[in-house]
Design a protein around this motif. Structure first.
Motif, short mmCIF file in Angstrom:
data_model
loop_
_atom_site.label_atom_id
_atom_site.label_comp_id
_atom_site.label_asym_id
_atom_site.label_seq_id
_atom_site.Cartn_x
_atom_site.Cartn_y
_atom_site.Cartn_z
N HIS A 56 39.52 -57.89 34.54
CA HIS A 56 38.79 -56.63 34.39
C HIS A 56 37.90 -56.40 35.63
O HIS A 56 37.87 -55.29 36.18
N GLY A 57 37.23 -57.45 36.08
CA GLY A 57 36.42 -57.34 37.29
C GLY A 57 37.25 -57.00 38.51
O GLY A 57 36.85 -56.20 39.36
N TYR A 58 38.42 -57.61 38.61
CA TYR A 58 39.33 -57.32 39.72
C TYR A 58 39.72 -55.84 39.71
O TYR A 58 39.64 -55.15 40.74
N PHE A 59 40.17 -55.35 38.57
CA PHE A 59 40.63 -53.97 38.48
C PHE A 59 39.48 -52.97 38.67
O PHE A 59 39.72 -51.84 39.08
N ASN A 60 38.26 -53.40 38.40
CA ASN A 60 37.11 -52.52 38.61
C ASN A 60 36.50 -52.69 40.00
O ASN A 60 35.44 -52.13 40.29
N GLY A 61 37.14 -53.49 40.85
CA GLY A 61 36.68 -53.65 42.23
C GLY A 61 35.47 -54.55 42.38
O GLY A 61 34.81 -54.53 43.41
N GLN A 62 35.20 -55.38 41.37
CA GLN A 62 34.02 -56.25 41.42
C GLN A 62 34.37 -57.71 41.64
O GLN A 62 33.48 -58.54 41.73
N ARG A 63 35.65 -58.05 41.70
CA ARG A 63 36.05 -59.45 41.87
C ARG A 63 37.22 -59.52 42.84
O ARG A 63 38.15 -58.75 42.76
N ARG A 64 37.13 -60.49 43.76
CA ARG A 64 38.19 -60.69 44.74
C ARG A 64 38.85 -62.05 44.62
O ARG A 64 39.89 -62.28 45.22
N GLN A 65 38.21 -62.96 43.88
CA GLN A 65 38.75 -64.30 43.68
C GLN A 65 38.65 -64.65 42.21
O GLN A 65 37.82 -64.10 41.49
#
Length: 160
Positions: A56-65
Motif C-alpha cells: 500500500h505504501g509503495y502504491f501510494n508513493g511512500q515506500r521504495r524498499q
C-alpha cells in the motif's frame, strides 16, 4: 510443513494475491480476478499484513524498499538472478544482459529472461525494471501494461 495463507491486496493494477506462511511471504502475483476473495482477517499472519501495508505504501508513493521477510524457491541460477534484481535502484532499469554480466555469466541473457519470468515476488523482486538491450519493454508475467505503469509510477515518485 508450513501452513500457507492467502490474502488479496486491491491495487491500482488489480488484485494482487499474496501467499505466505507465518514466517515469510512466498509469492506476490497479479490476479485476473476483479474481487477480493481473501481479505485480511484476524487470523492473517503478521508477515502478510506487513506485506499488504508495505505494498500500500509503495502504491501510494511512500515506500521504495520492502522489509518484510520473504523466501523464494528455484534453481541456484534463478536465485542468483533474483538476488541481482534486488540491487536495481528504484525507478531505474537495466537490461537482461546487464543482469547476466552482474552474475558473472554474460552469455546467459536468455536464461536471465527465463528466470525473470519465473519470479513469484512481483514488485518486491523488481523484475519490472528489466528491459531489452534496445530500451524497449519486453515480457512481464503481469502484462506489459502493468510493467509500464510500475515504471512510470516509480519515475513519478522519484521526481517528487
Amino acid at each position: 510443513m508450513n501452513t500457507l495463507y492467502k490474502t488479496d491486496y486491491p491495487s491500482q493494477l488489480g488484485i494482487i494475491e499474496i501467499v505466505g506462511s507465518e514466517k515469510a511471504v512466498h509469492s506476490i502475483l497479479f490476479s485476473d480476478r476483479e474481487q477480493v476473495l481473501h481479505p485480511l482477517t484476524e487470523g492473517t499472519p503478521g508477515v502478510l499484513v506487513d506485506c499488504v501495508h508495505q505494498l500500500h505504501g509503495y502504491f501510494n508513493g511512500q515506500r521504495r524498499q520492502f522489509t518484510f521477510p520473504y523466501t523464494f524457491e528455484g534453481t541456484h541460477f534463478q536465485k542468483k538472478v533474483w538476488q541481482a534484481l534486488t540491487h536495481i535502484p528504484y525507478a531505474q532499469t537495466v537490461s537482461y544482459k546487464d543482469i547476466a554480466v552482474s552474475i558473472g555469466n554474460e552469455k546467459a541473457v536468455r536464461a536471465v529472461g527465463s528466470a525473470n519470468g519465473k519470479n513469484k515476488l512481483s514488485i518486491v523482486i523488481p523484475c519490472h525494471r528489466i528491459i531489452g538491450a534496445d530500451g524497449t519493454l519486453t515480457g512481464y508475467a503481469g502484462g506489459l501494461w502493468r510493467k509500464e505503469w510500475l515504471l512510470e509510477h516509480e519515475r513519478a515518485v522519484q521526481r517528487l
